[in-house]
Write a protein that holds these residues in place. Structure first.
Motif, short mmCIF file in Angstrom:
data_model
loop_
_atom_site.label_atom_id
_atom_site.label_comp_id
_atom_site.label_asym_id
_atom_site.label_seq_id
_atom_site.Cartn_x
_atom_site.Cartn_y
_atom_site.Cartn_z
N ARG A 85 1.00 -1.32 0.10
CA ARG A 85 -0.01 0.03 -0.08
C ARG A 85 0.93 1.29 -0.01
NH1 ARG A 85 -4.01 -2.44 -2.08
NH2 ARG A 85 -5.07 -3.95 -0.70
N GLU A 86 1.97 1.29 0.63
CA GLU A 86 2.81 2.34 0.68
C GLU A 86 3.52 2.66 -0.66
OE1 GLU A 86 4.98 5.60 2.18
OE2 GLU A 86 3.21 4.42 2.74
N GLU A 103 2.15 2.02 -3.57
CA GLU A 103 0.76 2.43 -4.43
C GLU A 103 0.54 3.79 -3.98
OE1 GLU A 103 -2.74 -0.85 -5.35
OE2 GLU A 103 -2.57 0.01 -3.52
N ARG A 104 0.55 4.26 -2.83
CA ARG A 104 0.65 5.45 -2.69
C ARG A 104 1.87 6.54 -3.08
NH1 ARG A 104 2.30 9.18 0.91
NH2 ARG A 104 3.96 7.76 1.53
N GLN A 105 3.00 6.02 -3.21
CA GLN A 105 4.02 6.56 -3.90
C GLN A 105 4.15 6.94 -5.12
OE1 GLN A 105 7.60 5.12 -2.14
NE2 GLN A 105 7.26 5.79 0.01
N ASN A 125 3.26 10.15 -7.05
CA ASN A 125 4.28 11.13 -7.18
C ASN A 125 5.35 10.84 -8.17
OD1 ASN A 125 2.73 12.56 -5.07
ND2 ASN A 125 4.11 11.45 -3.52
N GLN A 171 11.37 0.45 -5.05
CA GLN A 171 10.15 0.26 -4.26
C GLN A 171 9.05 -0.85 -5.26
OE1 GLN A 171 8.55 1.82 -1.58
NE2 GLN A 171 10.99 2.75 -1.55
N GLU A 187 -3.79 -6.42 -8.18
CA GLU A 187 -3.44 -5.13 -8.06
C GLU A 187 -2.07 -5.08 -8.36
OE1 GLU A 187 -5.32 -3.14 -4.26
OE2 GLU A 187 -5.30 -5.46 -3.97
#
Length: 242
Positions: free
Chosen positions: A152-153, A155-157, A160, A202, A219
């Motif tokens: 999830r981290e 995916e969050r990045q 950006n 990542q 995903e």
């Protein structure tokens, strides 16, 4: 037992000798008789007191008690896959600790009786095996939860990263149009190389998470497509030249 002795015809010294022999013989007979009575007692081996047999009533009671422990452990194991947060998993661990304390106390108290029954010994072995499986399942669930957090981290990045690549690509194209901005183009390429190292790192972490958590496969495939787009942009930027 002793020969007749004519005391009147004997001297005093001889008389003392005869009396001494008689007393010696008497003591020998007494000692032999007493020794024969004591000898069997000394040679008889000590017999250990046999433990009382386990009654059917107690066996049934202990079997039901152990079945209860095992049933509680099985229910606990079924709850592990449902834990989705660190707090939920910690609560399951506390339940297991409490159960283990009660189980150990009961086994210590009843260990002499348990040793007399193969059935009870089988319960002990089954509980210990299940106990190990539950511990391993909780450790595995901990790894799964950590893997999901990592995924999830990443995916969050990624948004950006995608935004930054749009900017770097435009800069690279712009600086490649004229010769005097060649140095600026080189700077853009240097920034892009560092950025792609981070993106690649990542994505590899996310890929490891997917391998550990099969439910993330779909995903993970979408994230891989986004990663390949960024990789293509990286190649375009590095190939830019006046």
């Amino acid at each position: 037992l002793f020969p007749e002795v004519n005391v009147k015809t004997m001297s005093s010294s001889m008389l003392r000798r005869v009396i001494g022999w008689m007393l010696l013989g008497l003591w020998s007979c007494v000692f032999t008789a007493v020794g024969q009575e004591l000898l069997p007692m000394a040679q008889e081996p000590a017999q250990e007191e046999a433990a009382p047999a386990l009654s059917e009533e107690l066996l049934l009671e202990m079997s039901e008690k152990m079945e209860g422990f095992l049933s509680e452990l099985t229910e606990l194991s079924e709850d592990i896959p449902q834990t989705k947060t660190a707090n939920a998993l910690a609560a399951v661990r506390r339940r297991l600790t409490s159960l283990n304390v009660r189980w150990d106390a009961y086994n210590t108290l009843m260990q002499m009786d348990i040793a007399q029954s193969e059935l009870l010994m089988e319960f002990v072995a089954q509980f210990q095996t299940t106990q190990q499986q539950v511990t391993e399942a909780m450790d595995q669930q901990q790894l799964v939860m950590e893997a999901i957090v990592r995924f999830r981290e990443v995916e969050r990045q990624f948004p950006n990263y995608e935004k930054r690549y749009e900017e770097l690509e435009q800069e690279a194209i712009s600086y490649s149009l004229i010769a005097k901005t060649a140095d600026l183009l080189a700077q853009v390429k240097g920034k892009e190389q560092l950025l792609f190292q981070e993106v690649d790192q990542q994505f590899m972490a996310a890929k490891e998470a997917v391998a550990l958590v099969p439910t993330l496969t779909t995903e993970g495939a979408r994230l891989e497509n986004r990663y390949l787009v960024l990789k293509q942009k990286s190649e375009v930027i590095q190939a830019a030249a006046y």
